[in-house]
Write an enzyme that holds these catalytic residues in place. Structure first.
Site, PDB file in Angstrom:
ATOM      1  N   TYR A  36      23.743 -44.643  11.254  1.00 27.18           N
ATOM      2  CA  TYR A  36      24.208 -43.257  11.135  1.00 27.18           C
ATOM      3  C   TYR A  36      23.042 -42.281  11.235  1.00 27.18           C
ATOM      4  O   TYR A  36      22.046 -42.415  10.520  1.00 27.18           O
ATOM      5  CB  TYR A  36      24.920 -43.072   9.788  1.00 27.18           C
ATOM      6  N   LYS A  90      35.821 -29.975  10.567  1.00 23.44           N
ATOM      7  CA  LYS A  90      36.153 -29.895   9.144  1.00 23.44           C
ATOM      8  C   LYS A  90      36.921 -28.613   8.816  1.00 23.44           C
ATOM      9  O   LYS A  90      37.667 -28.570   7.842  1.00 23.44           O
ATOM     10  CB  LYS A  90      34.881 -29.995   8.291  1.00 23.44           C
ATOM     11  N   TYR A 133      27.204 -37.126  15.973  1.00 27.37           N
ATOM     12  CA  TYR A 133      28.608 -37.490  16.217  1.00 27.37           C
ATOM     13  C   TYR A 133      28.984 -37.418  17.695  1.00 27.37           C
ATOM     14  O   TYR A 133      29.181 -38.434  18.361  1.00 27.37           O
ATOM     15  CB  TYR A 133      29.535 -36.574  15.409  1.00 27.37           C
TER      16      TYR A 133
END
Ligand SMILES: *Cc1c(COP(=O)(O)O)cnc(C)c1O
Length: 338
Positions: free
Chosen positions: A263, A49, A289
């Site tokens: 998730y 990010k 992830y």
């Protein structure tokens, strides 16, 4: 490709390393495995990010913003990096944390990224799962506007065309590194969630005629939906870059076989991948992830999807702070006795 016409701040001091993984390559006995260390982007434990935030914070400052608002899951790496970036440029921040992961343990709510969010010092609000989080974001923006602030709204994961420019930069950087060391890269593999990483990577590689197939391993959505979402953002990014011609749609490829139950819910493959990379190479993946994406890479190597002699680059997108939020799953108690 000229990226200097977009406002941008500096958050990552230099190019991230591209490293060979000799022990894991030998252990798995398949293609040559490399890793691009976008977990080393330098801002409050780093991660993917940060690259997006160079352009997002640049845009916020260009628009005279005083306050950044974003959203994510409770253990969002994006939220942590956004607060840090806002702090660095004197912007206030409000973050909305969605309770996306069901039946999580206490450590999920008091350790890892949520701990760091509180040290970094944003205004934190929570939301139950099932709401339209972008609507929630808009509502908070409106509230701040009425209070005289100039809010800048960043979507989940920083995934809009401006944020995706960060991954266009990463793609160009990778192609340049590969050329410099005369490394033929046959595939790039990475975790795909809110889509900005894959959209930017593919736009950058296709836009520079890099000829490297990219495989996104989904951590949430099923393949078709994820491919459609990535394509939509890649087309927008292609447009923002002012590329000639149509975006090559076929360059977006996703595999959603490694999500597991959902998730943020651990899988056996994730646990194996985290341990394997830690023990063979001393590199920390994350449980949400990169652990699942690397599990996909390992499985595909074992199934013979890649040829010996091929070179695969795994893009490490960060997130190791999340390990602390899953400590009793990674190392079941009694973990260690004094
Ligand atoms: C957000 C995130 C991703 C996914 O990137 P997207 O751009 O949201 O698809 C991958 N890895 C980590 C560690 C992340 O925090």
């Amino acid at each position: 490709m000229n990226l200097t016409r977009f406002p941008r701040v500096n958050l990552t001091p230099s190019v991230t390393p591209l490293e060979f993984l000799p022990n894991l390559t030998r252990h798995l006995g398949g293609p040559g495995l490399y890793i691009k260390r976008d977990d080393h982007t330098g801002l409050a434990l780093g991660g993917n990010k940060t690259r997006k935030l160079e352009f997002l914070i640049g845009d916020a400052l260009a628009k005279g913003a005083t306050h950044v608002v974003t959203q994510g899951a409770t253990q969002s790496n994006h939220v942590r990096q956004t607060i840090a970036a806002a702090n660095k440029f004197g912007l206030e921040s409000t973050v909305l944390l969605e309770e996306r992961v069901k039946q999580a343990r206490d450590e999920y709510y008091d350790n890892g990224n949520i701990l760091l969010d509180q040290i970094l010092g944003a205004a934190i609000e929570t939301r139950p799962s099932g709401l339209d989080m972008n609507e929630e974001l808009e509502a908070v923006g409106e509230r701040l506007r009425r209070a005289g602030e100039v809010p800048y709204l960043i979507p989940g994961g920083g995934s809009n065309a401006i944020g995706a420019l960060g991954y266009v930069v990463s793609a160009l950087e990778l192609v340049a590194q590969a050329n410099e060391r005369r490394l033929r890269v046959d595939h790039v593999v990475h975790a795909t969630g809110s889509t900005g990483t894959q959209a930017g990577l593919v736009a950058g590689i296709e836009g520079s005629n890099g000829h490297i197939p990219v495989l996104g391993i989904s951590v949430r959505a099923p393949r078709e939906k994820q491919e459609e979402n990535v394509r939509r953002l890649a087309r927008q990014t292609w447009g923002l870059l002012g590329m000639r011609g149509e975006f090559p749609e076929a360059s977006v490829v996703v595999d959603s076989d490694y999500v597991g139950e959902g998730y943020g819910i651990p899988t056996e493959g994730m646990l194996e991948a985290v341990r394997l990379l830690a023990r063979h190479e001393g590199i920390l993946l994350d449980p949400v992830y990169t652990g699942k994406a690397f599990a996909g890479l390992i499985d595909r190597v074992r199934k013979g999807d890649f040829r010996k002699g091929e070179n695969i680059v795994f893009l490490h997108t960060g997130g190791a702070a999340g390990l602390f939020a899953y400590r009793s799953i990674l190392v079941p108690p009694p973990a260690f006795r004094r």
